[in-house]
Motif scaffolding. Structure first.
Motif, PDB file in Angstrom:
ATOM      1  N   GLY A 160       0.802  -1.216   0.000  1.00 40.75           N
ATOM      2  CA  GLY A 160       0.000   0.000   0.000  1.00 40.75           C
ATOM      3  C   GLY A 160       0.835   1.266   0.000  1.00 40.75           C
ATOM      4  N   SER A 161       2.157   1.168   0.252  1.00 45.27           N
ATOM      5  CA  SER A 161       2.978   2.376   0.301  1.00 45.27           C
ATOM      6  C   SER A 161       3.579   2.699  -1.070  1.00 45.27           C
ATOM      7  CB  SER A 161       4.095   2.216   1.326  1.00 45.27           C
ATOM      8  OG  SER A 161       5.021   1.258   0.882  1.00 45.27           O
ATOM      9  N   HIS A 162       3.227   1.940  -2.084  1.00 45.53           N
ATOM     10  CA  HIS A 162       3.770   2.179  -3.418  1.00 45.53           C
ATOM     11  C   HIS A 162       2.702   2.769  -4.337  1.00 45.53           C
ATOM     12  CE1 HIS A 162       1.732  -1.514  -4.702  1.00 45.53           C
ATOM     13  NE2 HIS A 162       2.146  -1.992  -3.540  1.00 45.53           N
ATOM     14  N   HIS A 163       1.916   3.700  -3.805  1.00 50.35           N
ATOM     15  CA  HIS A 163       0.825   4.274  -4.580  1.00 50.35           C
ATOM     16  C   HIS A 163       1.323   5.171  -5.712  1.00 50.35           C
ATOM     17  CE1 HIS A 163       1.756   7.327  -1.575  1.00 50.35           C
ATOM     18  NE2 HIS A 163       1.325   8.204  -2.435  1.00 50.35           N
ATOM     19  N   ASN A 164       2.556   5.660  -5.623  1.00 46.57           N
ATOM     20  CA  ASN A 164       3.064   6.538  -6.674  1.00 46.57           C
ATOM     21  C   ASN A 164       4.338   5.935  -7.260  1.00 46.57           C
ATOM     22  OD1 ASN A 164       3.444   8.645  -8.381  1.00 46.57           O
ATOM     23  ND2 ASN A 164       4.050  10.115  -6.818  1.00 46.57           N
ATOM     24  N   ASP A 165       4.182   4.870  -8.042  1.00 48.51           N
ATOM     25  CA  ASP A 165       5.328   4.182  -8.628  1.00 48.51           C
ATOM     26  C   ASP A 165       5.719   4.832  -9.947  1.00 48.51           C
ATOM     27  OD1 ASP A 165       5.363   2.455  -6.552  1.00 48.51           O
ATOM     28  OD2 ASP A 165       4.361   0.820  -7.590  1.00 48.51           O
ATOM     29  N   LYS A 166       6.106   6.091  -9.905  1.00 46.90           N
ATOM     30  CA  LYS A 166       6.490   6.806 -11.117  1.00 46.90           C
ATOM     31  C   LYS A 166       7.857   7.435 -10.928  1.00 46.90           C
ATOM     32  CE  LYS A 166       1.803   7.977 -12.413  1.00 46.90           C
ATOM     33  NZ  LYS A 166       0.817   9.039 -12.570  1.00 46.90           N
ATOM     34  N   LEU A 167       8.596   7.513 -12.029  1.00 46.65           N
ATOM     35  CA  LEU A 167       9.895   8.171 -12.015  1.00 46.65           C
ATOM     36  C   LEU A 167       9.911   9.236 -13.100  1.00 46.65           C
ATOM     37  CD1 LEU A 167      12.379   5.161 -11.729  1.00 46.65           C
ATOM     38  CD2 LEU A 167      11.686   6.724  -9.938  1.00 46.65           C
ATOM     39  N   HIS A 168      10.801  10.208 -12.960  1.00 44.70           N
ATOM     40  CA  HIS A 168      10.939  11.245 -13.976  1.00 44.70           C
ATOM     41  C   HIS A 168      11.897  10.825 -15.074  1.00 44.70           C
ATOM     42  CE1 HIS A 168      14.229  11.864 -11.193  1.00 44.70           C
ATOM     43  NE2 HIS A 168      14.851  12.567 -12.112  1.00 44.70           N
ATOM     44  N   VAL A 169      12.502   9.639 -14.940  1.00 45.52           N
ATOM     45  CA  VAL A 169      13.427   9.138 -15.959  1.00 45.52           C
ATOM     46  C   VAL A 169      12.969   7.768 -16.432  1.00 45.52           C
ATOM     47  CG1 VAL A 169      15.447  10.414 -15.171  1.00 45.52           C
ATOM     48  CG2 VAL A 169      14.959   8.199 -14.190  1.00 45.52           C
ATOM     49  N   LYS A 170      13.384   7.424 -17.655  1.00 45.23           N
ATOM     50  CA  LYS A 170      13.067   6.124 -18.229  1.00 45.23           C
ATOM     51  C   LYS A 170      14.351   5.444 -18.655  1.00 45.23           C
ATOM     52  CE  LYS A 170       8.984   7.605 -20.823  1.00 45.23           C
ATOM     53  NZ  LYS A 170       8.479   7.633 -22.183  1.00 45.23           N
ATOM     54  N   LYS A 171      14.255   4.164 -18.929  1.00 42.32           N
ATOM     55  CA  LYS A 171      15.384   3.416 -19.465  1.00 42.32           C
ATOM     56  C   LYS A 171      15.788   4.051 -20.795  1.00 42.32           C
ATOM     57  CE  LYS A 171      16.551  -1.215 -21.031  1.00 42.32           C
ATOM     58  NZ  LYS A 171      16.080  -2.593 -21.168  1.00 42.32           N
ATOM     59  N   GLY A 172      17.089   4.291 -20.965  1.00 40.46           N
ATOM     60  CA  GLY A 172      17.584   4.886 -22.199  1.00 40.46           C
ATOM     61  C   GLY A 172      17.818   6.387 -22.117  1.00 40.46           C
ATOM     62  N   ASP A 173      17.301   7.057 -21.083  1.00 37.67           N
ATOM     63  CA  ASP A 173      17.523   8.497 -20.918  1.00 37.67           C
ATOM     64  C   ASP A 173      18.978   8.765 -20.555  1.00 37.67           C
ATOM     65  OD1 ASP A 173      14.896   9.159 -21.372  1.00 37.67           O
ATOM     66  OD2 ASP A 173      14.376   9.396 -19.256  1.00 37.67           O
ATOM     67  N   THR A 174      19.502   9.902 -20.997  1.00 38.79           N
ATOM     68  CA  THR A 174      20.817  10.346 -20.561  1.00 38.79           C
ATOM     69  C   THR A 174      20.616  11.254 -19.355  1.00 38.79           C
ATOM     70  OG1 THR A 174      21.623  10.257 -22.826  1.00 38.79           O
ATOM     71  CG2 THR A 174      22.936  11.501 -21.265  1.00 38.79           C
ATOM     72  N   VAL A 175      21.298  10.910 -18.257  1.00 38.76           N
ATOM     73  CA  VAL A 175      21.107  11.657 -17.016  1.00 38.76           C
ATOM     74  C   VAL A 175      22.449  12.114 -16.465  1.00 38.76           C
ATOM     75  CG1 VAL A 175      18.980  10.464 -16.376  1.00 38.76           C
ATOM     76  CG2 VAL A 175      21.164   9.553 -15.602  1.00 38.76           C
ATOM     77  N   ILE A 176      22.383  13.093 -15.557  1.00 45.53           N
ATOM     78  CA  ILE A 176      23.558  13.584 -14.850  1.00 45.53           C
ATOM     79  C   ILE A 176      23.311  13.403 -13.357  1.00 45.53           C
ATOM     80  CG2 ILE A 176      22.733  15.977 -14.792  1.00 45.53           C
ATOM     81  CD1 ILE A 176      25.710  16.792 -15.191  1.00 45.53           C
ATOM     82  N   VAL A 177      24.347  13.000 -12.629  1.00 44.90           N
ATOM     83  CA  VAL A 177      24.219  12.782 -11.183  1.00 44.90           C
ATOM     84  C   VAL A 177      24.372  14.131 -10.485  1.00 44.90           C
ATOM     85  CG1 VAL A 177      25.129  11.550  -9.183  1.00 44.90           C
ATOM     86  CG2 VAL A 177      25.150  10.460 -11.428  1.00 44.90           C
ATOM     87  N   LEU A 178      23.430  14.443  -9.594  1.00 41.87           N
ATOM     88  CA  LEU A 178      23.379  15.747  -8.943  1.00 41.87           C
ATOM     89  C   LEU A 178      24.101  15.786  -7.603  1.00 41.87           C
ATOM     90  CD1 LEU A 178      19.620  16.582  -9.562  1.00 41.87           C
ATOM     91  CD2 LEU A 178      21.595  17.365 -10.879  1.00 41.87           C
ATOM     92  N   SER A 179      24.189  14.651  -6.897  1.00 46.38           N
ATOM     93  CA  SER A 179      24.799  14.675  -5.572  1.00 46.38           C
ATOM     94  C   SER A 179      25.482  13.354  -5.275  1.00 46.38           C
ATOM     95  CB  SER A 179      23.745  14.948  -4.502  1.00 46.38           C
ATOM     96  OG  SER A 179      22.827  13.882  -4.452  1.00 46.38           O
ATOM     97  N   GLY A 180      26.323  13.376  -4.243  1.00 45.35           N
ATOM     98  CA  GLY A 180      27.032  12.170  -3.834  1.00 45.35           C
ATOM     99  C   GLY A 180      28.430  12.123  -4.426  1.00 45.35           C
ATOM    100  N   LYS A 181      29.099  10.999  -4.236  1.00 42.65           N
ATOM    101  CA  LYS A 181      30.482  10.893  -4.682  1.00 42.65           C
ATOM    102  C   LYS A 181      30.621  10.818  -6.196  1.00 42.65           C
ATOM    103  CE  LYS A 181      30.789   5.896  -3.979  1.00 42.65           C
ATOM    104  NZ  LYS A 181      31.459   4.832  -3.235  1.00 42.65           N
ATOM    105  N   HIS A 182      29.530  10.603  -6.908  1.00 44.63           N
ATOM    106  CA  HIS A 182      29.566  10.537  -8.371  1.00 44.63           C
ATOM    107  C   HIS A 182      28.989  11.797  -9.006  1.00 44.63           C
ATOM    108  CE1 HIS A 182      30.770   6.397  -7.995  1.00 44.63           C
ATOM    109  NE2 HIS A 182      29.769   6.211  -7.156  1.00 44.63           N
ATOM    110  N   LYS A 183      28.905  12.869  -8.244  1.00 46.33           N
ATOM    111  CA  LYS A 183      28.322  14.124  -8.710  1.00 46.33           C
ATOM    112  C   LYS A 183      29.004  14.603  -9.996  1.00 46.33           C
ATOM    113  CE  LYS A 183      27.475  18.831  -7.179  1.00 46.33           C
ATOM    114  NZ  LYS A 183      27.513  19.753  -6.049  1.00 46.33           N
ATOM    115  N   GLY A 184      28.192  14.975 -10.989  1.00 48.51           N
ATOM    116  CA  GLY A 184      28.720  15.498 -12.237  1.00 48.51           C
ATOM    117  C   GLY A 184      28.878  14.461 -13.330  1.00 48.51           C
ATOM    118  N   LYS A 185      28.861  13.172 -12.990  1.00 44.54           N
ATOM    119  CA  LYS A 185      29.001  12.132 -14.010  1.00 44.54           C
ATOM    120  C   LYS A 185      27.708  11.994 -14.798  1.00 44.54           C
ATOM    121  CE  LYS A 185      32.439   9.074 -11.972  1.00 44.54           C
ATOM    122  NZ  LYS A 185      32.705   7.691 -11.541  1.00 44.54           N
ATOM    123  N   THR A 186      27.848  11.701 -16.079  1.00 43.27           N
ATOM    124  CA  THR A 186      26.675  11.477 -16.914  1.00 43.27           C
ATOM    125  C   THR A 186      26.697  10.049 -17.429  1.00 43.27           C
ATOM    126  OG1 THR A 186      27.800  12.249 -18.898  1.00 43.27           O
ATOM    127  CG2 THR A 186      26.524  13.877 -17.669  1.00 43.27           C
TER     128      THR A 186
END
Length: 115
Positions: A7-33
């Protein structure tokens, strides 16, 4: 890691999909695409090519009789990544709009279609 309770997975949506090119915003991998290899909406995680790579010791098996060490990408939380704008190459938020009767994702920064 245990799954969220029922019941806690009522919003199973992401802003990204498989195949999208993304950039990491935080953490030790910040800036990697990289490209999204796997999206896990139920866990709110994504696996990005070349990011969060670990070395794993693998036992010999039928598929891999040699065994040894294997490089593998681990999942990141989806909030740590943002889609790369196709025009500027920088991180952007996305907006969903209807074009010709289809819902498409559009980069907020440049207004270019992502789908």
């Amino acid at each position: 890691m245990p799954r969220p309770s029922a019941g806690s997975h009522h919003n199973d949506k992401l802003h990204v999909k498989k195949g999208d090119t993304v950039i990491v915003l935080s953490g030790k991998h910040k800036g990697k695409t990289g490209k999204v290899l796997l999206a896990l909406p139920r866990d709110q995680k994504v696996v990005v090519e070349g990011v969060n790579v670990v070395t794993k010791n693998v036992k010999p098996s039928a598929g891999n009789p040699q065994g040894g060490q294997e490089q593998r990408e681990l999942a990141l939380h989806a909030s740590k990544v943002s889609i790369v704008d196709p025009e500027t190459g920088k991180a952007t938020r996305i907006r969903k709009t209807i074009v010709d009767g289809k819902k498409v994702r559009v980069a907020v920064a440049s207004g270019k279609n992502i789908d």
